[in-house]
Design a protein around this motif. Structure first.
Motif, PDB file in Angstrom:
ATOM      1  N   SER A 116       0.828  -1.204   0.000  1.00  0.00           N
ATOM      2  CA  SER A 116       0.000   0.000   0.000  1.00  0.00           C
ATOM      3  C   SER A 116       0.865   1.258   0.000  1.00  0.00           C
TER       4      SER A 116
ATOM      5  N   LEU B  83      -5.278   2.151  -1.737  1.00  0.00           N
ATOM      6  CA  LEU B  83      -6.471   1.968  -0.920  1.00  0.00           C
ATOM      7  C   LEU B  83      -6.831   0.492  -0.780  1.00  0.00           C
TER       8      LEU B  83
ATOM      9  N   GLY C   5      -4.347  -1.197   1.469  1.00  0.00           N
ATOM     10  CA  GLY C   5      -4.600  -0.724   2.819  1.00  0.00           C
ATOM     11  C   GLY C   5      -5.768  -1.458   3.458  1.00  0.00           C
ATOM     12  N   LEU C   6      -6.818  -1.700   2.674  1.00  0.00           N
ATOM     13  CA  LEU C   6      -7.960  -2.457   3.173  1.00  0.00           C
ATOM     14  C   LEU C   6      -7.554  -3.888   3.521  1.00  0.00           C
TER      15      LEU C   6
ATOM     16  N   ALA D 162     -11.898   2.537   5.141  1.00  0.00           N
ATOM     17  CA  ALA D 162     -11.099   2.225   3.953  1.00  0.00           C
ATOM     18  C   ALA D 162     -11.978   1.803   2.787  1.00  0.00           C
TER      19      ALA D 162
ATOM     20  N   THR E 173       0.107   7.336   4.400  1.00  0.00           N
ATOM     21  CA  THR E 173      -0.404   5.971   4.352  1.00  0.00           C
ATOM     22  C   THR E 173       0.321   5.084   5.347  1.00  0.00           C
TER      23      THR E 173
END
Length: 277
Positions: free
Chosen positions: A18, A31, A34-35, A69, A253
């Protein structure tokens, strides 16, 4: 034990991907990874042994961050699939700009509320751990002043009392994160993962709040121009980001994901240490 360790490794790998995607200006991938990072963390908390003191509250906090997210990923996809900005010849009006700005602000407020609830759950999980050295609590209380001061310096030029009704969810997210940081030292694990995680979450909340304050300030200026002001409509143009590292976005991030990960791991470790003592 193997399952929890595997999920933790998967979370770390997805987090690194990410950050790399954010650095390379690929927001959709950033994104999405990140999820995946948050979902792997959620699984780690749920299957870890010795986490009975903090399992459900910390899992709820990570789950709420994952919901945020998902919303951000959906909003980004809508922006990509939508018609985008209209050119001046297609009728770009002040009304259209105001509507777009209002939508951005509303989404930022919703994300801030989700962050606030997520950090509250994480703080509740940390509070379930036994109290430790008072000196640690005093140290984190002083440390909490750093992100608060940084946020104040970043938003002082943009903030005014007229913005308070608009940006209060973001301000609340900062206060909750800083408060959790201040209290985390009392129940920190031996490696101080909890305070480190809440510090990163405080910085991430302060950065997101500062961005919302800036957007809201510009929107209010457009909606209520000063008397006698003459507004000329235009379109902001930015250079293509391809090929240029986006260091700032990558750092943001990394701070948000690392903060959530450190809090989750620190809470689980603290629960194990409490059960072992």
């Amino acid at each position: 034990m193997r399952a929890s360790f595997g999920l933790l490794v998967a979370s770390l790998a997805a987090g690194l991907l990410s950050v790399a995607a954010a650095l390379l200006a690929v927001p959709a991938a950033a994104l999405l990874f990140g999820l995946v990072t948050l979902l792997a963390l959620l699984g780690y908390v749920l299957v870890s042994r010795g986490a009975r003191r903090v399992r459900w509250t910390v899992a709820a906090g990570i789950g709420l961050l994952a919901v945020v997210a998902v919303m951000r990923l959906r909003w980004h996809q809508e922006q990509v699939d939508g018609p985008g900005w209209l050119s001046p010849g297609q009728g770009l009006t002040r009304t259209a700009l105001l509507a777009h700005g209002q939508q951005t602000i509303d989404r930022g407020r919703l994300a801030a509320l989700g962050l606030t609830l997520g950090v509250l759950c994480l703080a509740a999980g940390a509070s379930a751990l036994p109290a430790r050295d008072r000196r640690r609590g005093a140290a984190t209380a002083v440390l909490a002043l750093l992100p608060l001061a940084w946020f104040g310096l970043c938003s002082a030029r943009e903030f005014s009392r007229h913005l308070l009704p608009t940006v209060w969810p973001a301000l609340l997210a900062v206060l909750v994160a800083v408060g959790a940081l201040a209290l985390s030292g009392w129940r920190a694990d031996r490696r101080w993962l909890l305070p480190a995680g809440f510090l990163l979450l405080s910085l991430a909340a302060a950065r997101a709040s500062s961005d919302l304050v800036a957007v809201s300030s510009g929107w209010l200026e457009l909606a209520n121009p000063p008397g006698g002001a003459f507004l000329t409509m235009g379109v902001a143009v930015s250079m293509p980001a391809e090929g240029f590292p986006q260091v700032s976005q990558a750092v943001e991030t990394a701070a948000a994901l690392a903060g959530a990960g450190l809090v989750a791991v620190g809470a689980v470790r603290g629960s194990r240490e409490a059960d072992a003592s």
